[in-house]
Motif scaffolding. Structure first.
Motif, short mmCIF file in Angstrom:
data_model
loop_
_atom_site.label_atom_id
_atom_site.label_comp_id
_atom_site.label_asym_id
_atom_site.label_seq_id
_atom_site.Cartn_x
_atom_site.Cartn_y
_atom_site.Cartn_z
N ARG A 156 0.84 -1.20 0.00
CA ARG A 156 0.00 0.00 0.00
C ARG A 156 0.88 1.25 0.00
O ARG A 156 1.78 1.38 0.83
N THR A 157 0.63 2.16 -0.92
CA THR A 157 1.41 3.38 -1.04
C THR A 157 0.81 4.48 -0.15
O THR A 157 -0.38 4.77 -0.26
N LEU A 158 1.64 5.08 0.70
CA LEU A 158 1.21 6.16 1.58
C LEU A 158 1.85 7.47 1.15
O LEU A 158 2.90 7.48 0.50
N PRO A 159 1.25 8.60 1.52
CA PRO A 159 1.94 9.88 1.33
C PRO A 159 3.29 9.85 2.02
O PRO A 159 3.47 9.16 3.03
N ARG A 160 4.26 10.62 1.53
CA ARG A 160 5.64 10.51 2.01
C ARG A 160 5.88 11.17 3.36
O ARG A 160 6.68 10.68 4.16
N THR A 161 5.23 12.31 3.65
CA THR A 161 5.56 13.05 4.87
C THR A 161 4.52 12.82 5.96
O THR A 161 3.37 12.44 5.69
N SER A 162 4.92 13.10 7.20
CA SER A 162 3.99 12.94 8.32
C SER A 162 2.80 13.87 8.18
O SER A 162 1.66 13.51 8.51
N GLN A 163 3.03 15.09 7.67
CA GLN A 163 1.92 16.04 7.51
C GLN A 163 0.90 15.52 6.50
O GLN A 163 -0.31 15.63 6.72
N GLU A 164 1.39 14.96 5.38
CA GLU A 164 0.47 14.45 4.37
C GLU A 164 -0.20 13.15 4.83
O GLU A 164 -1.35 12.89 4.48
N GLN A 165 0.51 12.33 5.58
CA GLN A 165 -0.12 11.13 6.13
C GLN A 165 -1.27 11.53 7.05
O GLN A 165 -2.35 10.93 7.01
N TRP A 166 -1.06 12.54 7.86
CA TRP A 166 -2.11 13.03 8.76
C TRP A 166 -3.26 13.64 7.97
O TRP A 166 -4.43 13.44 8.28
N ARG A 167 -2.95 14.37 6.90
CA ARG A 167 -3.98 15.08 6.15
C ARG A 167 -4.80 14.15 5.27
O ARG A 167 -6.02 14.31 5.15
N GLN A 168 -4.15 13.15 4.66
CA GLN A 168 -4.83 12.36 3.64
C GLN A 168 -5.44 11.05 4.12
O GLN A 168 -6.39 10.55 3.52
N LEU A 169 -4.89 10.46 5.18
CA LEU A 169 -5.36 9.15 5.61
C LEU A 169 -6.57 9.29 6.55
O LEU A 169 -6.78 10.33 7.17
N ARG A 170 -7.32 8.21 6.67
CA ARG A 170 -8.52 8.20 7.51
C ARG A 170 -8.16 8.32 8.99
O ARG A 170 -7.40 7.50 9.52
N LYS A 171 -8.71 9.31 9.66
CA LYS A 171 -8.44 9.49 11.09
C LYS A 171 -9.28 8.51 11.90
O LYS A 171 -10.43 8.22 11.57
N VAL A 172 -8.67 7.99 12.97
CA VAL A 172 -9.36 7.09 13.88
C VAL A 172 -9.09 7.54 15.31
O VAL A 172 -8.04 8.14 15.59
N PRO A 173 -10.02 7.27 16.25
CA PRO A 173 -9.77 7.64 17.64
C PRO A 173 -8.58 6.86 18.22
O PRO A 173 -8.36 5.70 17.86
N VAL A 174 -7.84 7.51 19.08
CA VAL A 174 -6.71 6.83 19.73
C VAL A 174 -7.20 5.62 20.51
O VAL A 174 -6.49 4.61 20.63
N ASN A 175 -8.43 5.69 21.03
CA ASN A 175 -8.94 4.54 21.80
C ASN A 175 -9.42 3.40 20.91
O ASN A 175 -9.97 2.42 21.39
N ALA A 176 -9.19 3.53 19.60
CA ALA A 176 -9.54 2.44 18.67
C ALA A 176 -8.32 1.95 17.90
O ALA A 176 -8.44 1.26 16.89
N LEU A 177 -7.11 2.27 18.38
CA LEU A 177 -5.89 1.88 17.69
C LEU A 177 -5.80 0.37 17.50
O LEU A 177 -6.12 -0.41 18.40
N ARG A 178 -5.34 -0.03 16.30
CA ARG A 178 -5.01 -1.43 16.06
C ARG A 178 -3.62 -1.47 15.42
O ARG A 178 -3.17 -0.49 14.82
N PRO A 179 -2.90 -2.59 15.55
CA PRO A 179 -1.54 -2.66 15.00
C PRO A 179 -1.52 -2.30 13.51
O PRO A 179 -2.35 -2.76 12.73
N GLY A 180 -0.56 -1.46 13.16
CA GLY A 180 -0.45 -0.98 11.79
C GLY A 180 -0.92 0.45 11.62
O GLY A 180 -0.55 1.12 10.65
N ASP A 181 -1.75 0.94 12.54
CA ASP A 181 -2.18 2.34 12.49
C ASP A 181 -0.98 3.26 12.71
O ASP A 181 0.03 2.86 13.31
N LEU A 182 -1.10 4.49 12.24
CA LEU A 182 -0.05 5.48 12.43
C LEU A 182 -0.46 6.46 13.52
O LEU A 182 -1.59 6.96 13.53
N VAL A 183 0.47 6.72 14.42
CA VAL A 183 0.24 7.69 15.50
C VAL A 183 1.01 8.96 15.15
O VAL A 183 2.22 8.90 14.89
N VAL A 184 0.32 10.08 15.12
CA VAL A 184 0.90 11.35 14.68
C VAL A 184 1.05 12.27 15.89
O VAL A 184 0.16 12.33 16.75
#
Length: 262
Positions: A156-184
């Motif tokens: 799976r191709t992701l945006p390159r920077t942390s800012q774009e990963q935060w802006r473009q990917l689907r946001k999820v609540p921290v209390n719903a984290l599962r392995p593989g999610d990104l924490v910003v």
């Protein structure tokens, strides 16, 4: 006197030849215009590439300057002062982590998806490799280089920077984290790590550090994003074993005043 029909036939041939020449000239003119337009577009692309390269060099120089300033400050501290700094840093992380654990946000019962599990495996295999700003592996990484390559290994191709990963990917609540999610982290999304479960992330913190395992609350949380929100979790999942010394070293990542782009 020549046959009139012959003359007429010859005249038609001449007309066809003339019409063919005109069509050929038009095609050549159109080809020249297309070639000129392609050349113009190529120059624009080249100009953008040059501007990007100049910006990247400027950003890299700025990061290196700030890093030298921090290293110079640390060099003035005594052994006792460095130990106290590390203690205070750890104390802050422990308090934040304890609060997350108490809230139930870091449940270890959520399994990864197939791709998420592959991203976790890849990230854990990189533990111990040095942080280099702008690096995407295989020998060194910056924070978003690690997260993007971990997911690339899962297809799976992701945006390159942390800012774009935060802006473009689907946001999820921290209390719903599962392995593989990104924490910003940090208000301007200047740092990112990959959640591996049990309240832990794998991250490439900053220059001078190495890829390591840290508590999810090791830096000020901005939120979390999910690269594969449409994928179903596995029915059973077992996280890879962590190598010895996986959590050694500082957890501190880049804040917004530390880096132009993570």
């Amino acid at each position: 006197m020549r046959d009139p029909e012959y003359a007429l036939d010859q005249g038609q041939v001449v007309q066809r030849l003339a019409a063919g020449r005109v069509a050929t000239m038009r095609r050549l003119g159109g080809a020249e215009k297309r070639a000129a337009e392609l050349a113009k577009q190529s120059r624009k692309v080249l100009d953008r590439q040059r501007a990007l390269a100049a910006r990247q060099k400027k950003d890299r120089d700025a990061v290196q300057t700030r890093l030298k300033r921090v290293e110079g400050l640390l060099a003035t501290l005594s052994t006792d002062q460095l130990a106290e700094l590390a203690r205070l840093e750890q104390e802050g992380t422990d308090k934040a982590q304890d609060a997350l654990v108490a809230s139930g946000a870091l449940s270890s019962a959520r399994p990864a998806t197939a791709q998420g599990g592959e991203a976790v495996r890849y990230a854990i295999e990189q533990i111990g490799k040095p942080y280099v700003w702008g690096a995407e592996g295989p020998d060194s990484f910056d924070c978003s280089g690690l997260t993007s390559q971990a997911w690339a290994s899962a297809g799976r191709t992701l945006p390159r920077t942390s800012q774009e990963q935060w802006r473009q990917l689907r946001k999820v609540p921290v209390n719903a984290l599962r392995p593989g999610d990104l924490v910003v982290y940090f208000p301007k999304a200047t740092h990112v790590a990959l959640y591996i479960g049990n309240g832990l992330v794998v991250q490439a913190p900053r220059p001078g550090s190495r890829v390591k395992v840290s508590p999810v609350a090791s830096n000020p949380l901005l939120g979390a994003v999910r690269p594969d929100p449409e994928s179903a979790p596995l029915t059973t999942y077992e996280a890879p074993e962590l190598p010895e010394g996986a959590s050694e070293g500082s957890d501190e990542g880049y804040g917004e005043t530390s880096a132009p782009d993570a």
